[in-house]
Design a protein around this motif. Sequence first.
Motif, PDB file in Angstrom:
ATOM      1  N   VAL A  19      27.176  32.192  31.928  1.00  0.00           N
ATOM      2  CA  VAL A  19      26.475  30.827  31.061  1.00  0.00           C
ATOM      3  C   VAL A  19      25.026  30.711  31.605  1.00  0.00           C
ATOM      4  CG1 VAL A  19      26.488  28.479  30.858  1.00  0.00           C
ATOM      5  CG2 VAL A  19      28.693  29.602  30.961  1.00  0.00           C
ATOM      6  N   THR A  20      24.832  30.674  32.832  1.00  0.00           N
ATOM      7  CA  THR A  20      23.368  30.301  33.188  1.00  0.00           C
ATOM      8  C   THR A  20      23.332  31.467  34.376  1.00  0.00           C
ATOM      9  OG1 THR A  20      23.559  28.244  32.784  1.00  0.00           O
ATOM     10  CG2 THR A  20      21.963  28.994  34.319  1.00  0.00           C
ATOM     11  N   GLY A  21      21.872  32.218  34.632  1.00  0.00           N
ATOM     12  CA  GLY A  21      21.692  32.887  35.730  1.00  0.00           C
ATOM     13  C   GLY A  21      22.336  34.298  35.568  1.00  0.00           C
ATOM     14  N   SER A  22      22.851  34.838  36.759  1.00  0.00           N
ATOM     15  CA  SER A  22      23.510  36.222  36.443  1.00  0.00           C
ATOM     16  C   SER A  22      24.671  36.417  37.521  1.00  0.00           C
ATOM     17  CB  SER A  22      22.315  37.211  37.359  1.00  0.00           C
ATOM     18  OG  SER A  22      21.204  37.255  36.587  1.00  0.00           O
ATOM     19  N   PRO A  23      25.573  35.491  36.916  1.00  0.00           N
ATOM     20  CA  PRO A  23      26.918  35.370  37.853  1.00  0.00           C
ATOM     21  C   PRO A  23      27.627  36.588  37.650  1.00  0.00           C
ATOM     22  CG  PRO A  23      27.231  34.462  35.706  1.00  0.00           C
ATOM     23  CD  PRO A  23      25.664  34.599  35.788  1.00  0.00           C
TER      24      PRO A  23
END
Length: 171
Positions: free
Chosen positions: A124-128
């Motif tokens: 969803v956000t960033g680089s999980p």
Amino acid sequence: MSLGLHWNEAKNANQKHVNDDEKVAGDVWTWVAIDSETKLVPTFAVGDRSQYMANCFIEDLASRLSNRVQLSSDALRAYESAVERAFGSQVDYGSIFKTFSHSELAEQRRYSPPDVMHVKRTPVTGSPIVELISTSHVEKQNHTLRMHCRRLSRLTNAFSKKIETSKLRLR
């Protein structure tokens, strides 16, 4: 860090009508964050299942963390905007969506969850790290909470009569 919700009910047989501003009975949700490695619970909140509660819960979590973390949650929409609001771009956040089997009417009377048919993990956000997007630890923690605090069991006569009592029992 896994995020999850735990349902409970506060009911009062003598309560005929409750004003929303003075809600003392009804659905009670426990919002929980658990660290997947240490199993520590940095924060929890008790309230309804609203965007406002999601914001309060996630903002409290963000205030307790000093490093960038990876968050995982189910597909509850309230999490997405709450995480954006509290962490901005300083988080790796992923969501997991589970599809369950359809059960026949006769099977709905049994007390067991339906089979999981499909699991979709979505950044969803960033680089999980997609493989680490999971709610397993918080789901197990919810199970443990239900077993240790019997008033949170689904089929119980030990329910709380007031939401305030539910909050106090979890401290």
